[in-house]
Design a protein around this motif. Structure first.
Motif, short mmCIF file in Angstrom:
data_model
loop_
_atom_site.label_atom_id
_atom_site.label_comp_id
_atom_site.label_asym_id
_atom_site.label_seq_id
_atom_site.Cartn_x
_atom_site.Cartn_y
_atom_site.Cartn_z
N GLY A 60 9.00 -8.50 -6.38
CA GLY A 60 8.98 -9.82 -7.02
C GLY A 60 8.72 -10.96 -6.05
O GLY A 60 8.92 -12.13 -6.39
N GLY A 61 8.30 -10.65 -4.82
CA GLY A 61 7.98 -11.70 -3.85
C GLY A 61 6.80 -12.54 -4.30
O GLY A 61 6.78 -13.77 -4.16
N SER A 62 5.78 -11.92 -4.84
CA SER A 62 4.64 -12.64 -5.43
C SER A 62 4.74 -12.46 -6.94
O SER A 62 5.57 -11.72 -7.44
CB SER A 62 3.33 -12.06 -4.92
N SER A 63 3.86 -13.15 -7.65
CA SER A 63 3.87 -12.96 -9.10
C SER A 63 3.29 -11.58 -9.42
O SER A 63 2.48 -11.05 -8.66
CB SER A 63 3.05 -14.05 -9.79
N PHE A 64 3.72 -11.04 -10.53
CA PHE A 64 3.19 -9.74 -10.97
C PHE A 64 1.67 -9.83 -11.11
O PHE A 64 0.94 -8.89 -10.77
CB PHE A 64 3.85 -9.36 -12.30
N TYR A 65 1.23 -10.98 -11.60
CA TYR A 65 -0.19 -11.23 -11.82
C TYR A 65 -1.00 -11.07 -10.52
O TYR A 65 -2.00 -10.36 -10.46
CB TYR A 65 -0.30 -12.64 -12.41
N THR A 66 -0.52 -11.71 -9.45
CA THR A 66 -1.21 -11.61 -8.16
C THR A 66 -1.16 -10.18 -7.64
O THR A 66 -2.16 -9.66 -7.11
CB THR A 66 -0.52 -12.54 -7.13
N TRP A 67 -0.05 -9.54 -7.83
CA TRP A 67 0.14 -8.16 -7.35
C TRP A 67 -0.84 -7.20 -8.06
O TRP A 67 -1.50 -6.39 -7.42
CB TRP A 67 1.60 -7.77 -7.62
N VAL A 68 -0.93 -7.34 -9.37
CA VAL A 68 -1.86 -6.47 -10.13
C VAL A 68 -3.31 -6.79 -9.74
O VAL A 68 -4.14 -5.89 -9.62
CB VAL A 68 -1.65 -6.65 -11.65
N TYR A 69 -3.57 -8.07 -9.53
CA TYR A 69 -4.92 -8.47 -9.12
C TYR A 69 -5.33 -7.79 -7.82
O TYR A 69 -6.46 -7.34 -7.67
CB TYR A 69 -4.96 -10.00 -8.92
N ARG A 70 -4.39 -7.73 -6.89
CA ARG A 70 -4.71 -7.09 -5.60
C ARG A 70 -5.02 -5.61 -5.79
O ARG A 70 -5.93 -5.07 -5.16
CB ARG A 70 -3.52 -7.23 -4.64
N ILE A 71 -4.25 -4.97 -6.64
CA ILE A 71 -4.52 -3.55 -6.90
C ILE A 71 -5.92 -3.39 -7.50
O ILE A 71 -6.69 -2.54 -7.09
CB ILE A 71 -3.44 -2.95 -7.84
N ALA A 72 -6.23 -4.25 -8.46
CA ALA A 72 -7.53 -4.18 -9.13
C ALA A 72 -8.68 -4.41 -8.13
O ALA A 72 -9.68 -3.68 -8.12
CB ALA A 72 -7.61 -5.22 -10.25
N VAL A 73 -8.50 -5.42 -7.28
CA VAL A 73 -9.54 -5.76 -6.30
C VAL A 73 -9.75 -4.61 -5.31
O VAL A 73 -10.88 -4.22 -5.01
CB VAL A 73 -9.15 -7.08 -5.58
N ASN A 74 -8.67 -4.04 -4.83
CA ASN A 74 -8.79 -2.93 -3.88
C ASN A 74 -9.43 -1.71 -4.51
O ASN A 74 -10.28 -1.04 -3.91
CB ASN A 74 -7.42 -2.56 -3.32
N LYS A 75 -9.02 -1.43 -5.72
CA LYS A 75 -9.61 -0.29 -6.43
C LYS A 75 -11.11 -0.49 -6.62
O LYS A 75 -11.91 0.42 -6.42
CB LYS A 75 -8.96 -0.15 -7.81
N THR A 76 -11.47 -1.71 -7.01
CA THR A 76 -12.88 -2.00 -7.28
C THR A 76 -13.71 -1.91 -6.00
O THR A 76 -14.81 -1.34 -6.01
CB THR A 76 -13.01 -3.40 -7.91
N ILE A 77 -13.18 -2.46 -4.93
CA ILE A 77 -13.94 -2.43 -3.67
C ILE A 77 -14.09 -1.00 -3.16
O ILE A 77 -15.17 -0.61 -2.71
CB ILE A 77 -13.28 -3.37 -2.63
N ASN A 78 -13.04 -0.21 -3.28
CA ASN A 78 -13.15 1.21 -2.89
C ASN A 78 -14.21 1.92 -3.74
O ASN A 78 -14.99 2.72 -3.23
CB ASN A 78 -11.81 1.92 -3.06
N PHE A 79 -14.18 1.63 -5.02
CA PHE A 79 -15.16 2.25 -5.93
C PHE A 79 -16.58 1.84 -5.55
O PHE A 79 -17.48 2.68 -5.50
CB PHE A 79 -14.85 1.81 -7.37
N LEU A 80 -16.78 0.56 -5.27
CA LEU A 80 -18.13 0.08 -4.94
C LEU A 80 -18.62 0.67 -3.61
O LEU A 80 -19.81 0.95 -3.45
CB LEU A 80 -18.14 -1.45 -4.87
N LYS A 81 -17.70 0.89 -2.69
CA LYS A 81 -18.08 1.52 -1.41
C LYS A 81 -18.55 2.95 -1.64
O LYS A 81 -19.49 3.41 -1.00
CB LYS A 81 -16.90 1.49 -0.44
#
Lengths: 210, 162
Positions: free
Chosen positions: A85-106
């Motif tokens: 709960g240090g950051s908002s859940f929204y930001t946390w999920v966003y980071r997961i989404a961004v990392n997943k997407t970048i890994n996929f694109l690589k």
């Protein structure tokens, strides 16, 4: 950039004061952490459109975006216990989404296969877009569908970090600060990436902009 | 010039077009349900990544990765390999026999000796008489011996002994 963005996303102190909406989110997260799937369903419904849209604009492919968005929420559920709960859940999920997407694109590398969503009917009535398809455009025959295709092709030519900054700021309307938090970099980096990305896009789409 | 001062008004206007790209109608009404169902079913969170990675592997590595996670496939694959090897061994044995036997049999046949007619008595059943020729197989120990012989009569046969 990606190396600094761990998949489970380290938490950072939230800068904003807690709003009623944020308080409700905290309650939902706590319930979901205790195994309440209905509460997690509520959280998914809150952010599904934004998460899907970010991934879609990064991949220009509906099917990939669908798979990655679902995987993001499933991964977030698996890692929910580690969310403090240090950051908002929204930001946390966003980071997961961004990392997943970048890994996929690589992994996908340069094999881009676009599968674009249809344009909403309201696009034809947007004054900014009407102006683009007006007599100021050298390619007067260009319709919105052609513009859409060319814009997506140009976006795919950008590197992932530059495409992400343009997506989050110019398409989704996030503030520089939020983008910096999601990408785990400073605001100056966000600004310079945004400048470079816009410059690149302007060059790729010169025929449709003058 | 500061980055913010550069005029990117046109490109920002054009980028607005992407906000109008929408998934199929009712797409989001099913989305969370699909996520929750996958969580309930215990699906892994890396479906897309693992699929992509699998497609990029060479075929041998892909086969190996399938066998790693599915012991049943590994067992079946092993059984198929053993079956192919055994089949190949049996087939190769069968192929060797006809190539060697006929020529050897012909070349090693001894020259015929003078033939002396001999008369022997063989008890047979009602079905009739039969003749035993030199070199033919006998019926000793055959399953036909176990069949009962209700009325046995001696019959004279002529055979040739070398």
């Amino acid at each position: 950039m990606t190396s600094a963005m761990s998949d489970t996303a380290s938490d950072k102190p939230a800068a904003k004061p807690a709003t009623p909406d944020a308080t409700e989110e905290v309650v939902l997260v706590r319930k979901a952490q205790k195994g309440d799937l209905a509460a997690y369903d509520d959280l998914v419904r809150r952010y599904q459109e934004r998460i899907y849209a970010t991934i879609y604009h990064m991949t220009s492919n509906h099917e990939d975006a669908n798979d990655l968005a679902q995987d993001t929420f499933i991964k977030a559920h698996h890692a929910l216990k580690s969310f403090k709960g240090g950051s908002s859940f929204y930001t946390w999920v966003y980071r997961i989404a961004v990392n997943k997407t970048i890994n996929f694109l690589k992994q996908r590398k340069n094999r881009t296969h676009m599968s674009l969503n249809d344009l909403d009917f309201n696009a034809e009535h947007d004054p900014d877009l009407v102006a683009l398809v007006s007599d100021r455009t050298p390619r007067r025959d260009a319709g919105l569908a052609e513009l859409q295709e060319k814009l997506n092709e140009a976006m795919q030519k950008l590197s992932e970090p530059h495409r992400l900054v343009v997506t989050l700021h110019d398409v989704q309307g996030l503030a520089h600060e939020e983008i910096a938090e999601i990408m785990d970099c400073n605001i100056g980096t966000v600004r310079s990436r945004l400048f470079y990305a816009r410059q690149q896009l302007q060059g790729y789409l010169a025929d449709y902009l003058k | 010039m500061k980055p913010e001062n550069q005029d990117f008004e046109n490109i920002r206007r054009l980028l607005k077009l992407k906000r109008y790209e929408q998934p199929p109608p009712r797409y989001f009404s099913d989305f969370s349900g699909q996520v929750i169902n996958r969580i309930r079913a215990g699906y892994p969170a890396d479906r897309a990544e693992s699929l992509t990675a699998t497609l990029e592997m060479p075929w041998l590595q892909r086969l190996s990765s399938v066998l790693d996670v599915k012991p049943l496939f590994a067992g079946a694959f092993g059984a198929v390999v053993v079956g192919v090897l055994v089949g190949a061994a049996v087939y190769s044995d069968e192929v060797d026999i006809p190539t060697a036997s006929p020529s050897l049999a012909v070349s090693q046949v001894p020259s015929p000796a003078p033939v002396t007619p001999v008369t022997v008595s063989v008890p047979v059943g009602n079905s009739g008489a039969f003749a035993l020729g030199a070199g033919s197989s006998t019926n000793a120990g055959s399953i036909f011996d176990r069949i009962g012989t209700p009325s046995v009569q001696p019959v004279n046969h002529t055979i040739f002994r070398q």
